[in-house]
Each structure stands twice: as structure tokens, then as C-alpha cells.
Design a protein around this motif. Structure first.
Motif, PDB file in Angstrom:
ATOM      1  N   GLY A  29       0.781  -1.228   0.000  1.00  0.00           N
ATOM      2  CA  GLY A  29       0.000   0.000   0.000  1.00  0.00           C
ATOM      3  C   GLY A  29       0.812   1.276   0.000  1.00  0.00           C
ATOM      4  N   ILE A  30       2.114   1.167  -0.255  1.00  0.00           N
ATOM      5  CA  ILE A  30       3.001   2.328  -0.281  1.00  0.00           C
ATOM      6  C   ILE A  30       3.712   2.372  -1.635  1.00  0.00           C
ATOM      7  CG2 ILE A  30       5.028   3.419   0.772  1.00  0.00           C
ATOM      8  CD1 ILE A  30       4.283   1.980   3.378  1.00  0.00           C
ATOM      9  N   VAL A  31       3.797   3.556  -2.218  1.00  0.00           N
ATOM     10  CA  VAL A  31       4.470   3.698  -3.507  1.00  0.00           C
ATOM     11  C   VAL A  31       5.960   3.412  -3.345  1.00  0.00           C
ATOM     12  CG1 VAL A  31       5.110   5.281  -5.361  1.00  0.00           C
ATOM     13  CG2 VAL A  31       2.796   5.363  -4.396  1.00  0.00           C
ATOM     14  N   ASP A  32       6.464   2.512  -4.186  1.00  0.00           N
ATOM     15  CA  ASP A  32       7.897   2.218  -4.242  1.00  0.00           C
ATOM     16  C   ASP A  32       8.503   3.198  -5.247  1.00  0.00           C
ATOM     17  OD1 ASP A  32      10.430   1.196  -5.061  1.00  0.00           O
ATOM     18  OD2 ASP A  32       9.875  -0.773  -4.281  1.00  0.00           O
ATOM     19  N   ARG A  33       9.189   4.201  -4.738  1.00  0.00           N
ATOM     20  CA  ARG A  33       9.664   5.287  -5.603  1.00  0.00           C
ATOM     21  C   ARG A  33      10.639   4.798  -6.674  1.00  0.00           C
ATOM     22  NH1 ARG A  33       8.534  10.439  -2.778  1.00  0.00           N
ATOM     23  NH2 ARG A  33      10.052  11.464  -4.120  1.00  0.00           N
ATOM     24  N   SER A  34      11.443   3.794  -6.371  1.00  0.00           N
ATOM     25  CA  SER A  34      12.387   3.294  -7.367  1.00  0.00           C
ATOM     26  C   SER A  34      11.654   2.588  -8.507  1.00  0.00           C
ATOM     27  CB  SER A  34      13.400   2.344  -6.715  1.00  0.00           C
ATOM     28  OG  SER A  34      12.757   1.223  -6.140  1.00  0.00           O
ATOM     29  N   LYS A  35      10.627   1.809  -8.164  1.00  0.00           N
ATOM     30  CA  LYS A  35       9.840   1.139  -9.206  1.00  0.00           C
ATOM     31  C   LYS A  35       9.051   2.147 -10.036  1.00  0.00           C
ATOM     32  CE  LYS A  35       9.248  -3.356  -6.951  1.00  0.00           C
ATOM     33  NZ  LYS A  35       8.276  -4.345  -6.433  1.00  0.00           N
ATOM     34  N   LEU A  36       8.546   3.176  -9.361  1.00  0.00           N
ATOM     35  CA  LEU A  36       7.810   4.214 -10.085  1.00  0.00           C
ATOM     36  C   LEU A  36       8.736   4.955 -11.036  1.00  0.00           C
ATOM     37  CD1 LEU A  36       5.187   5.771 -10.517  1.00  0.00           C
ATOM     38  CD2 LEU A  36       5.825   7.246  -8.594  1.00  0.00           C
ATOM     39  N   ALA A  37       9.954   5.223 -10.575  1.00  0.00           N
ATOM     40  CA  ALA A  37      10.923   5.917 -11.424  1.00  0.00           C
ATOM     41  C   ALA A  37      11.211   5.128 -12.697  1.00  0.00           C
ATOM     42  CB  ALA A  37      12.219   6.156 -10.646  1.00  0.00           C
ATOM     43  N   GLU A  38      11.278   3.810 -12.557  1.00  0.00           N
ATOM     44  CA  GLU A  38      11.521   2.958 -13.733  1.00  0.00           C
ATOM     45  C   GLU A  38      10.405   3.101 -14.763  1.00  0.00           C
ATOM     46  OE1 GLU A  38      11.922  -0.986 -12.299  1.00  0.00           O
ATOM     47  OE2 GLU A  38      13.797  -0.606 -11.206  1.00  0.00           O
ATOM     48  N   LYS A  39       9.195   3.365 -14.285  1.00  0.00           N
ATOM     49  CA  LYS A  39       8.031   3.465 -15.173  1.00  0.00           C
ATOM     50  C   LYS A  39       7.932   4.819 -15.866  1.00  0.00           C
ATOM     51  CE  LYS A  39       5.657  -0.431 -14.068  1.00  0.00           C
ATOM     52  NZ  LYS A  39       4.969  -1.378 -14.976  1.00  0.00           N
ATOM     53  N   VAL A  40       8.363   5.885 -15.174  1.00  0.00           N
ATOM     54  CA  VAL A  40       8.069   7.218 -15.704  1.00  0.00           C
ATOM     55  C   VAL A  40       9.285   7.993 -16.226  1.00  0.00           C
ATOM     56  CG1 VAL A  40       6.059   7.410 -14.197  1.00  0.00           C
ATOM     57  CG2 VAL A  40       8.235   8.397 -13.457  1.00  0.00           C
ATOM     58  N   LEU A  41      10.478   7.713 -15.676  1.00  0.00           N
ATOM     59  CA  LEU A  41      11.638   8.475 -16.126  1.00  0.00           C
ATOM     60  C   LEU A  41      11.941   8.192 -17.588  1.00  0.00           C
ATOM     61  CD1 LEU A  41      14.122   8.368 -13.089  1.00  0.00           C
ATOM     62  CD2 LEU A  41      12.590  10.204 -13.806  1.00  0.00           C
ATOM     63  N   GLY A  42      12.121   9.255 -18.336  1.00  0.00           N
ATOM     64  CA  GLY A  42      12.400   9.106 -19.756  1.00  0.00           C
ATOM     65  C   GLY A  42      11.163   8.912 -20.607  1.00  0.00           C
ATOM     66  N   ASP A  43      10.001   8.938 -19.968  1.00  0.00           N
ATOM     67  CA  ASP A  43       8.734   8.767 -20.695  1.00  0.00           C
ATOM     68  C   ASP A  43       7.846   9.976 -20.391  1.00  0.00           C
ATOM     69  OD1 ASP A  43       6.219   8.103 -21.650  1.00  0.00           O
ATOM     70  OD2 ASP A  43       6.355   6.000 -21.040  1.00  0.00           O
ATOM     71  N   PRO A  44       7.859  10.991 -21.243  1.00  0.00           N
ATOM     72  CA  PRO A  44       7.102  12.227 -20.987  1.00  0.00           C
ATOM     73  C   PRO A  44       5.606  11.987 -20.785  1.00  0.00           C
ATOM     74  CG  PRO A  44       8.648  12.543 -22.795  1.00  0.00           C
ATOM     75  CD  PRO A  44       8.634  11.080 -22.489  1.00  0.00           C
ATOM     76  N   VAL A  45       5.040  11.034 -21.519  1.00  0.00           N
ATOM     77  CA  VAL A  45       3.608  10.752 -21.397  1.00  0.00           C
ATOM     78  C   VAL A  45       3.308  10.174 -20.018  1.00  0.00           C
ATOM     79  CG1 VAL A  45       1.669   9.401 -22.269  1.00  0.00           C
ATOM     80  CG2 VAL A  45       3.303  10.426 -23.879  1.00  0.00           C
ATOM     81  N   ALA A  46       4.123   9.229 -19.574  1.00  0.00           N
ATOM     82  CA  ALA A  46       3.926   8.621 -18.255  1.00  0.00           C
ATOM     83  C   ALA A  46       4.144   9.642 -17.146  1.00  0.00           C
ATOM     84  CB  ALA A  46       4.886   7.442 -18.077  1.00  0.00           C
ATOM     85  N   LEU A  47       5.145  10.477 -17.318  1.00  0.00           N
ATOM     86  CA  LEU A  47       5.429  11.497 -16.312  1.00  0.00           C
ATOM     87  C   LEU A  47       4.271  12.474 -16.199  1.00  0.00           C
ATOM     88  CD1 LEU A  47       7.473  12.627 -14.305  1.00  0.00           C
ATOM     89  CD2 LEU A  47       8.467  13.969 -16.171  1.00  0.00           C
ATOM     90  N   ARG A  48       3.711  12.859 -17.326  1.00  0.00           N
ATOM     91  CA  ARG A  48       2.558  13.766 -17.315  1.00  0.00           C
ATOM     92  C   ARG A  48       1.366  13.111 -16.634  1.00  0.00           C
ATOM     93  NH1 ARG A  48       1.944  14.250 -22.429  1.00  0.00           N
ATOM     94  NH2 ARG A  48       3.803  15.568 -22.593  1.00  0.00           N
ATOM     95  N   ARG A  49       1.194  11.831 -16.860  1.00  0.00           N
ATOM     96  CA  ARG A  49       0.094  11.104 -16.220  1.00  0.00           C
ATOM     97  C   ARG A  49       0.275  11.081 -14.699  1.00  0.00           C
ATOM     98  NH1 ARG A  49      -1.697   4.848 -17.620  1.00  0.00           N
ATOM     99  NH2 ARG A  49      -3.759   4.918 -16.638  1.00  0.00           N
ATOM    100  N   LEU A  50       1.511  10.870 -14.259  1.00  0.00           N
ATOM    101  CA  LEU A  50       1.794  10.880 -12.819  1.00  0.00           C
ATOM    102  C   LEU A  50       1.526  12.258 -12.229  1.00  0.00           C
ATOM    103  CD1 LEU A  50       2.918   9.503 -10.277  1.00  0.00           C
ATOM    104  CD2 LEU A  50       5.208  10.213 -11.026  1.00  0.00           C
ATOM    105  N   GLU A  51       1.945  13.282 -12.945  1.00  0.00           N
ATOM    106  CA  GLU A  51       1.724  14.650 -12.458  1.00  0.00           C
ATOM    107  C   GLU A  51       0.235  14.964 -12.344  1.00  0.00           C
ATOM    108  OE1 GLU A  51       3.871  16.881 -15.357  1.00  0.00           O
ATOM    109  OE2 GLU A  51       5.797  16.691 -14.308  1.00  0.00           O
ATOM    110  N   GLU A  52      -0.549  14.447 -13.276  1.00  0.00           N
ATOM    111  CA  GLU A  52      -1.996  14.673 -13.236  1.00  0.00           C
ATOM    112  C   GLU A  52      -2.631  14.023 -12.013  1.00  0.00           C
ATOM    113  OE1 GLU A  52      -3.234  13.166 -17.001  1.00  0.00           O
ATOM    114  OE2 GLU A  52      -2.694  15.001 -18.102  1.00  0.00           O
ATOM    115  N   ILE A  53      -2.000  12.975 -11.514  1.00  0.00           N
ATOM    116  CA  ILE A  53      -2.484  12.317 -10.293  1.00  0.00           C
ATOM    117  C   ILE A  53      -2.024  13.078  -9.053  1.00  0.00           C
ATOM    118  CG2 ILE A  53      -2.259  10.247  -8.853  1.00  0.00           C
ATOM    119  CD1 ILE A  53      -1.918   8.647 -11.490  1.00  0.00           C
ATOM    120  N   VAL A  54      -0.745  13.396  -9.014  1.00  0.00           N
ATOM    121  CA  VAL A  54      -0.132  13.914  -7.787  1.00  0.00           C
ATOM    122  C   VAL A  54      -0.369  15.403  -7.559  1.00  0.00           C
ATOM    123  CG1 VAL A  54       2.053  14.226  -6.560  1.00  0.00           C
ATOM    124  CG2 VAL A  54       1.611  12.102  -7.795  1.00  0.00           C
ATOM    125  N   HIS A  55      -0.278  16.210  -8.595  1.00  0.00           N
ATOM    126  CA  HIS A  55      -0.357  17.663  -8.400  1.00  0.00           C
ATOM    127  C   HIS A  55      -1.664  18.132  -7.749  1.00  0.00           C
ATOM    128  CE1 HIS A  55       3.052  18.712 -11.467  1.00  0.00           C
ATOM    129  NE2 HIS A  55       3.472  18.050 -10.412  1.00  0.00           N
TER     130      HIS A  55
END
Length: 207
Positions: free
Chosen positions: A58-84
Motif C-alpha cells: 500500500g506504499i508507492v515504491d519510488r524506485s519502481k515508479l521511477a523505472e516506469k516514468v523516467l524518460g517517458d514524458p507521457v507517463a510522467l505527465r500522467r503521474l503529475e496529473e495524479i499527484v499535483h
């Protein structure tokens, strides 16, 4: 209540400056700290739904999340839409009692203020800055940091020179802690009309 945005590029001393505002009794909402809490709470199921396999217990694993979004502008934007939106709601909840209590000034510590929509959330902006060599030395001293990582981070941030040009106040953090404390006190005095005292000093004088 005046909302003061505090920002600056990596290694410029933003966190230290935020603590100094707190020492003077100014409410400070820390966006980075809010993210850490949200990743352990409200944001976790939303992040897992968008990026399966990025949470553990139930806790975000920041290293695993980084693997999914770093270098992927679309994924990063999707994450920002959730978090911001969650960060903005967290800040609103934090500021509400201070506003009700009549606090004249509060600080929103927003690392990527100019890179996001942060400027629209505040009345004025303080940018912390330091010469490039000082910044580089600070950042490369961090565990796991490399020159390559540092340059990649810089490439994603608005240049320091541009941030300083857009700022209402600039604090040079390369001249030592007392210089920063003096600069913070000057800003508080200019915005509130009162010279602030550090919390420890105020308590001592009240005894």
C-alpha cells in the motif's frame, strides 16, 4: 494572508531556507514532504492503478515508479496529473487554520514552481540561488549522484538565470547561514511590517 512561493533549482539551498522561514514562525508547506505522505496514503492506490506494480504494502515504491516514468514524458505527465491536485489540496488544508488564525504570511515550498503551474498559486516568489560551481559541488556530494544525473536534472529545470529574472526576491545561499537568515528576515519584515524573531529567541524573551 500573503502566499509566498519558495523555489530554486537542485542544490540551491531551498530546504534550508524553508527551515529558516519556519524558525521565524512562518507557516511552511513542504511539497516534497507532502508527496512522501501522499505516497503512503491517498496517492498510492491511484498510482498503482495507473502504473501497476509500483506499490508495495500500500506504499508507492519510488524506485519502481521511477523505472516506469523516467524518460517517458507521457507517463510522467500522467503521474503529475495524479499527484499535483493532491498536493494542492494538501496545501489548502494545511493553510486553512493559519489563515483563520490571522497569519500574515505563509510559504509554499514548491521545487518545480516555474516548471508547473505553481506561480498561479502564490502572490510572490522567492528564488534561492548560488553560483554554478557551488551548486554542482553540493549536488555531487549527495549519495548516488553522478555528473550525468546532475546534468539530466538540470536539463529538465528552468535555468537559474531565468528563475532569478522572474522572481520577486532572490536569496544567495552561498554566503553562509547567517546571510540567509538575514535575507529571510528582511523579506518577512518587508511583507509584514515587523522584524521577525526566531522562535527560540521569542520563547526566551517571554520567560
Amino acid at each position: 494572508m500573503i502566499l509566498l512561493g519558495l523555489t530554486g533549482s537542485i542544490g540551491m539551498g531551498k530546504s534550508t531556507t524553508a527551515k529558516i522561514f519556519s524558525e521565524y514562525g512562518v507557516p511552511v508547506h513542504d511539497s516534497d514532504e507532502a508527496v512522501h505522505r501522499l505516497y503512503r496514503g491517498k496517492a498510492a492506490p491511484l498510482v498503482e492503478a495507473a502504473f501497476p506494480g509500483t506499490t508495495r504494502d500500500g506504499i508507492v515504491d519510488r524506485s519502481k515508479l521511477a523505472e516506469k516514468v523516467l524518460g517517458d514524458p507521457v507517463a510522467l505527465r500522467r503521474l503529475e496529473e495524479i499527484v499535483h491536485p493532491l498536493i494542492r489540496a494538501d496545501a489548502t488544508a494545511y493553510l486553512k487554520p493559519h489563515h483563520a488564525a490571522g497569519a500574515p504570511l505563509a510559504v509554499l515550498d514548491i521545487p518545480l514552481l516555474y516548471e508547473t503551474d505553481g506561480r498561479d498559486r502564490v502572490d510572490l516568489v522567492v528564488v534561492v540561488s548560488a553560483p554554478y560551481e557551488v551548486q554542482r559541488e553540493r549536488v555531487l556530494a549527495r549519495p548516488g549522484m553522478t555528473e550525468e544525473k546532475f546534468q539530466k536534472i538540470l536539463a529538465k529545470q528552468v535555468p537559474d538565470e531565468e528563475k532569478r529574472a522572474l522572481a520577486d526576491f532572490v536569496i544567495d545561499t552561498s554566503q553562509g547561514m547567517e546571510s540567509v537568515r538575514e535575507a529571510v528576515a528582511d523579506i518577512i519584515e518587508k511583507l509584514t511590517g515587523k522584524r521577525p524573531k526566531r522562535m527560540m529567541e521569542a520563547v526566551s524573551e517571554s520567560r
